[in-house]
Design an enzyme around this catalytic site. Sequence first.
Site, mmCIF file in Angstrom:
data_model
loop_
_atom_site.group_PDB
_atom_site.id
_atom_site.type_symbol
_atom_site.label_atom_id
_atom_site.label_comp_id
_atom_site.label_asym_id
_atom_site.label_seq_id
_atom_site.Cartn_x
_atom_site.Cartn_y
_atom_site.Cartn_z
ATOM 1 N N HIS A 138 0.874 -1.227 0.014
ATOM 2 C CA HIS A 138 -0.065 0.023 -0.002
ATOM 3 C C HIS A 138 0.900 1.100 -0.189
ATOM 4 C CE1 HIS A 138 -2.819 3.112 1.211
ATOM 5 N NE2 HIS A 138 -3.716 2.426 0.821
ATOM 6 N N GLU A 140 0.835 4.222 1.338
ATOM 7 C CA GLU A 140 0.805 4.975 2.499
ATOM 8 C C GLU A 140 2.103 3.908 3.261
ATOM 9 O OE1 GLU A 140 -2.319 5.594 5.121
ATOM 10 O OE2 GLU A 140 -1.022 5.333 6.876
ATOM 11 N N SER A 281 -12.989 8.203 0.604
ATOM 12 C CA SER A 281 -12.571 8.780 -0.815
ATOM 13 C C SER A 281 -13.443 8.974 -1.671
ATOM 14 C CB SER A 281 -11.092 8.080 -1.253
ATOM 15 O OG SER A 281 -11.457 6.772 -1.442
#
Length: 335
Positions: A138, A140, A281
């Site tokens: 991922h 992040e 999101s």
Amino acid sequence: MGDMTATPASPSSDKRVLLAAPRGYCAGVDRAVIAVEKALEQYGSPIYVRHEIVHNKYVVQTLEKKGAIFVDETAEVPEGSIVMFSAHGVAPTVHQEAAERKLATIDATCPLVTKVHKEAVRFANEDFDILLIGHEGHEEVIGTSGEAPDHITLVDGPEDVENVTVRDESKVVWLSQTTLSVDETMETVDKLKEKFPKLISPPSDDICYATQNRQTAVKQMGAEADLVIVVGSKNSSNSVRLVEVALGAGAKDAHLVDFADEIDEAWLEGVSTVGVTSGASVPEVLVEGVLEWLAGHGFEDVEIVKAAEESITFSLPKELRRDLRAEAAALHKKQ
Ligand code: SF4
């Protein structure tokens, strides 16, 4: 099977929708999307964006139409251009690459992700081993790990704990990705604590308020729902978690959809209560599309399931207050 198309609700219909609140946009996503729009307004097209600004198909397509160009790597951005970093954050090496390519940068990293980066730097400076709970690959996690690669070990769920080793069991801390399942993370932490009794916890929650609130709301509706529809993209970590949390809370079925037209009418067989929520999101217009679709299939009655009030907002990235075009041109000239 009978005709499953648009059945109007009868007065005695027991069909209902439970609509989660809060749902959809969090403060970090709102800020990042507005930042791209402002940059386009201020500097014109193109504005390059490294990776999807937020993990949502519709948002990315809409910004592309307005002139944003999404790239995988900074190396794809022409020298002297403006590049924006996404809400998920980037490793320091990405800032260095951008500086080497004379790019003007706008950093739309969510302040709550930046907080985790700072924690990582601080604990690495104190020579701790940092166990970062998160999903391998991922964005992040890649960004946070890049702050202190020699000190950070990724722990991808409870089953990963047995493989974890540290240098000094008395100096270990855990941190996490901001968009994980709260319950699964605590399960991982408990297992880590069994293995490393001196493990210390981060000074404050890393799983952000928006992820937590959306999970709390979906838990409240889960037990009552025959079906939960989560609006969100497949690469959106917090949206995928909402599907898992709904099922864990007792929902008989749960699905992730980007758009209303992905809903399969077969999911409604024998269903009287549908839970609806959306990831952090996801713009509300997509939820409205799902509610309209459900209303067209007899689910007109909508009840709100409220888990929390949210009032957090973040100010725009500071770079948007500077003259980036002039800066990029000057950097380019200096070469
Ligand atoms: S989900 Fe949380 S960490 Fe991610 S952008 Fe939103 S507020 Fe920030």
